[in-house]
Design a protein around this motif. Structure first.
Motif, PDB file in Angstrom:
ATOM      1  N   GLY A  68       1.301  41.310  45.610  1.00 48.31           N
ATOM      2  CA  GLY A  68       0.780  40.004  46.270  1.00 48.31           C
ATOM      3  C   GLY A  68       0.886  38.763  45.186  1.00 48.31           C
ATOM      4  O   GLY A  68       0.415  37.681  45.738  1.00 48.31           O
ATOM      5  N   TYR A  69       1.123  39.009  44.046  1.00 49.75           N
ATOM      6  CA  TYR A  69       1.172  37.892  42.973  1.00 49.75           C
ATOM      7  C   TYR A  69       2.701  36.956  43.131  1.00 49.75           C
ATOM      8  O   TYR A  69       3.588  37.621  43.454  1.00 49.75           O
ATOM      9  CB  TYR A  69       0.948  38.432  41.877  1.00 49.75           C
ATOM     10  CG  TYR A  69      -0.253  39.167  41.248  1.00 49.75           C
ATOM     11  CD1 TYR A  69      -1.369  38.153  41.243  1.00 49.75           C
ATOM     12  CD2 TYR A  69      -0.406  40.307  41.432  1.00 49.75           C
ATOM     13  CE1 TYR A  69      -2.489  38.888  40.697  1.00 49.75           C
ATOM     14  CE2 TYR A  69      -1.432  41.146  41.126  1.00 49.75           C
ATOM     15  CZ  TYR A  69      -2.699  40.396  40.638  1.00 49.75           C
ATOM     16  OH  TYR A  69      -3.810  41.018  40.638  1.00 49.75           O
ATOM     17  N   LYS A  86      -8.134  39.990  39.903  1.00 49.66           N
ATOM     18  CA  LYS A  86      -8.723  39.923  41.260  1.00 49.66           C
ATOM     19  C   LYS A  86      -8.665  38.309  41.562  1.00 49.66           C
ATOM     20  O   LYS A  86      -8.200  37.940  42.570  1.00 49.66           O
ATOM     21  CB  LYS A  86     -10.229  40.363  41.476  1.00 49.66           C
ATOM     22  CG  LYS A  86     -10.567  41.820  41.849  1.00 49.66           C
ATOM     23  CD  LYS A  86     -11.914  42.241  41.883  1.00 49.66           C
ATOM     24  CE  LYS A  86     -11.898  43.670  41.980  1.00 49.66           C
ATOM     25  NZ  LYS A  86     -13.635  43.876  41.939  1.00 49.66           N
ATOM     26  N   LYS A  87      -8.961  37.491  40.617  1.00 48.83           N
ATOM     27  CA  LYS A  87      -8.748  36.057  40.731  1.00 48.83           C
ATOM     28  C   LYS A  87      -7.604  35.457  40.810  1.00 48.83           C
ATOM     29  O   LYS A  87      -7.407  34.631  41.343  1.00 48.83           O
ATOM     30  CB  LYS A  87      -9.725  35.484  39.835  1.00 48.83           C
ATOM     31  CG  LYS A  87     -11.240  35.498  39.800  1.00 48.83           C
ATOM     32  CD  LYS A  87     -12.106  35.025  39.032  1.00 48.83           C
ATOM     33  CE  LYS A  87     -13.575  35.224  38.956  1.00 48.83           C
ATOM     34  NZ  LYS A  87     -14.298  34.831  37.646  1.00 48.83           N
ATOM     35  N   TYR A 147       2.845  24.653  40.858  1.00 48.21           N
ATOM     36  CA  TYR A 147       2.380  26.077  40.710  1.00 48.21           C
ATOM     37  C   TYR A 147       1.322  26.112  39.968  1.00 48.21           C
ATOM     38  O   TYR A 147       1.392  26.012  38.515  1.00 48.21           O
ATOM     39  CB  TYR A 147       3.502  26.671  40.202  1.00 48.21           C
ATOM     40  CG  TYR A 147       4.697  26.825  41.120  1.00 48.21           C
ATOM     41  CD1 TYR A 147       4.749  27.337  42.308  1.00 48.21           C
ATOM     42  CD2 TYR A 147       5.967  26.340  40.716  1.00 48.21           C
ATOM     43  CE1 TYR A 147       5.761  27.403  43.219  1.00 48.21           C
ATOM     44  CE2 TYR A 147       7.093  26.542  41.514  1.00 48.21           C
ATOM     45  CZ  TYR A 147       6.865  26.908  42.870  1.00 48.21           C
ATOM     46  OH  TYR A 147       8.000  26.866  43.633  1.00 48.21           O
ATOM     47  N   ASP A 176      -2.129  31.461  36.889  1.00 52.25           N
ATOM     48  CA  ASP A 176      -3.585  32.013  36.559  1.00 52.25           C
ATOM     49  C   ASP A 176      -3.389  32.902  35.138  1.00 52.25           C
ATOM     50  O   ASP A 176      -4.284  32.995  34.441  1.00 52.25           O
ATOM     51  CB  ASP A 176      -4.096  32.631  37.725  1.00 52.25           C
ATOM     52  CG  ASP A 176      -4.038  31.883  38.936  1.00 52.25           C
ATOM     53  OD1 ASP A 176      -4.934  30.915  38.736  1.00 52.25           O
ATOM     54  OD2 ASP A 176      -3.689  32.304  39.931  1.00 52.25           O
ATOM     55  N   LYS A 201      -3.624  34.649  41.353  1.00 53.22           N
ATOM     56  CA  LYS A 201      -2.879  34.537  42.614  1.00 53.22           C
ATOM     57  C   LYS A 201      -1.382  34.261  41.996  1.00 53.22           C
ATOM     58  O   LYS A 201      -0.146  34.943  42.543  1.00 53.22           O
ATOM     59  CB  LYS A 201      -2.996  33.411  43.475  1.00 53.22           C
ATOM     60  CG  LYS A 201      -4.266  33.440  44.010  1.00 53.22           C
ATOM     61  CD  LYS A 201      -4.691  32.340  45.057  1.00 53.22           C
ATOM     62  CE  LYS A 201      -5.871  32.608  45.630  1.00 53.22           C
ATOM     63  NZ  LYS A 201      -6.862  33.003  45.242  1.00 53.22           N
ATOM     64  N   SER A 202      -0.951  33.643  40.676  1.00 53.43           N
ATOM     65  CA  SER A 202       0.225  33.742  40.393  1.00 53.43           C
ATOM     66  C   SER A 202       0.427  34.017  38.545  1.00 53.43           C
ATOM     67  O   SER A 202      -0.906  33.641  38.345  1.00 53.43           O
ATOM     68  CB  SER A 202       0.684  32.032  40.328  1.00 53.43           C
ATOM     69  OG  SER A 202      -0.323  31.323  39.694  1.00 53.43           O
TER      70      SER A 202
END
Length: 138
Positions: A39-40, A10-11, A68, A71, A13-14
């Motif tokens: 969406g990543y 959930k946290k 960049y 995560d 993004k990449s």
């Protein structure tokens, strides 16, 4: 070892994907495509390719620009190479201070890799398919 997969996914993004293939018949390609569609930001890492799924591919972790934030580092290499891949991640972390989760796909983990991640203070996921966990939890 980390087990809060839902929180991680959930946290995040990449996701840097070490061993990401441009071959659409490879598991790493399929999973990278799934992650991108969900969406990543994917950051493929494989010296064999210039691009994967329309995204620039980096030769090694050290080549990913600091702009960049990463995560998760998802590793798709044979377990005999996983410790070396974690060393790359640890060196990369030492230069930019990021603390990504090291995620090893099925049958990719090794005790040495897990120990190296632990010594560096990096969360570690052992032998779990990131796509399966994403589908199951989210």
């Amino acid at each position: 070892m980390v087990t809060e997969y839902s929180d991680i996914l959930k946290k995040a993004k990449s996701i840097a994907i070490i061993g990401c293939s441009a071959n659409k018949y490879r598991t790493s390609y399929h999973i990278a495509s799934y992650l991108k569609e969900n969406g990543y930001l994917i950051l493929p890492v494989n010296p064999k390719y210039d691009e994967v799924l329309g995204v620039r591919c980096y030769d090694k972790m050290a080549d990913i620009p600091e702009k960049y934030p990463v995560d998760i580092v998802d590793i798709f290499r044979n377990s005999e190479y996983t410790a070396d891949m974690v060393r790359q991640v640890v060196d990369w972390v030492g230069k930019n201070g990021q603390k990504p989760v090291v995620w090893t796909q099925m049958d990719v983990s090794s005790e040495e890799a897990e120990a190296l991640a632990g010594e560096a203070g990096l969360p570690y996921v052992r032998n779990e398919c990131i796509m399966v966990q994403h589908e199951r939890l989210l």
